[in-house]
Design an enzyme around this catalytic site. Structure first.
Site, short mmCIF file in Angstrom:
data_model
loop_
_atom_site.label_atom_id
_atom_site.label_comp_id
_atom_site.label_asym_id
_atom_site.label_seq_id
_atom_site.Cartn_x
_atom_site.Cartn_y
_atom_site.Cartn_z
N ASP A 1 -2.25 -24.76 24.09
CA ASP A 1 -1.17 -25.31 24.90
C ASP A 1 -0.12 -25.99 24.02
O ASP A 1 -0.32 -26.22 22.83
CB ASP A 1 -1.71 -26.36 25.87
CG ASP A 1 -2.57 -25.76 26.97
OD1 ASP A 1 -2.48 -24.54 27.21
OD2 ASP A 1 -3.33 -26.53 27.61
N TYR B 1 -13.55 -26.15 19.76
CA TYR B 1 -12.46 -27.11 19.80
C TYR B 1 -13.00 -28.50 19.46
O TYR B 1 -14.17 -28.81 19.73
CB TYR B 1 -11.82 -27.17 21.19
CG TYR B 1 -10.87 -26.04 21.48
CD1 TYR B 1 -9.50 -26.18 21.26
CD2 TYR B 1 -11.33 -24.83 22.00
CE1 TYR B 1 -8.62 -25.14 21.54
CE2 TYR B 1 -10.46 -23.79 22.28
CZ TYR B 1 -9.11 -23.96 22.05
OH TYR B 1 -8.24 -22.93 22.31
#
Length: 247
Positions: free
Chosen positions: A57, A115
């Site tokens: 993002d 992540y």
């Protein structure tokens, strides 16, 4: 005589601050993918379309993003990576480039992504570019109990910003835990796939529990029901890194 195509695999790191995410967008929107494609096209004098393992993002960083593209250019990869890095912004760096099997696809060949989210207890003028902030000391024990709930195959619809695509909202999480690293609380999560903003919503929910503003049971009900309260917003993108991709 037509030149044969090669599939090239790249390992990339970037500071996502100031970019509208990884994925190419129409118009003058600046993205990481768009910047890399622009530079490669300039060097090789041919259209280039790259595929990334993770579509991060806006504002999210990557330590080891993997991308691939097909090219007819015979340019030696050592020269190509040197030229690309000399033209790319200082916030994007291609750390490795090699030829891969023709069938390789950075996104669809991946078996898992990892992540990591970096969280500070107090704002920092130095570290805030690469960390979120809880504005207080969270109960990490409670947050790790929530992390344990995530392991396995679950419907993460409550922790996604988008409507379900053809792949649905089921994800299989193989690792999830909080640990301390210097000034930071770090959340590490690995899964076969991630939904849009999934990690940031998970982190936001865990911070709410850790700070005593949300009950653990309420977090569990979000996971089970597929619904989240409208007031829960995703954690600051600055703290999130695509850390590793496995094949």
């Amino acid at each position: 005589m037509a030149r044969s195509k090669r599939t090239i695999k790249m390992q990339i790191e970037y500071d996502g601050t100031g970019y509208s995410g990884w994925q190419r967008q129409p118009g003058d929107v600046v993205t990481v993918q768009g910047e890399i494609e622009r530079v490669l096209e300039r060097i090789m004098q041919e259209p280039v379309s790259i595929d990334g393992a993770g579509r991060t993002d806006s504002g999210v960083h990557a330590r080891r993003q993997v991308a691939s593209f097909a090219t007819c250019s015979p340019m030696p990869l050592g020269r190509l990576i040197y030229s690309a890095n000399s033209l790319l912004p200082s916030t994007i760096r291609i750390n490795a480039m090699r030829q891969a099997p023709e069938s390789f696809h950075a996104r669809f060949s991946a078996t898992s992504r990892e992540y990591r989210y970096f969280l500070l207890e107090h704002p920092s003028a130095i570290d805030s570019r690469f960390a979120g902030c809880s504005h207080g000391k969270p109960d990490v024990g409670a947050m790790n109990r929530l992390a344990l709930m995530l392991i396995g195959t679950h419907d993460f619809a409550a922790f996604s910003k988008e409507t379900p695509d053809q792949y649905g909202t089921l994800c299989t999480v193989t690792a999830a835990r909080w640990y301390r690293s210097g000034r930071f609380h770090v959340f590490r999560i690995e899964a076969n796939r991630f939904l849009r903003s999934m990690v940031r919503f998970l982190v936001a929910g865990m911070i709410e529990v850790g700070m005593g503003r949300l009950e653990e049971g309420a977090f569990a009900r979000m996971l089970e029901s597929g619904h989240r309260p409208p007031k829960l917003k995703p954690a600051d993108a600055a703290g999130l890194f695509l850390w590793k991709v496995r094949y």
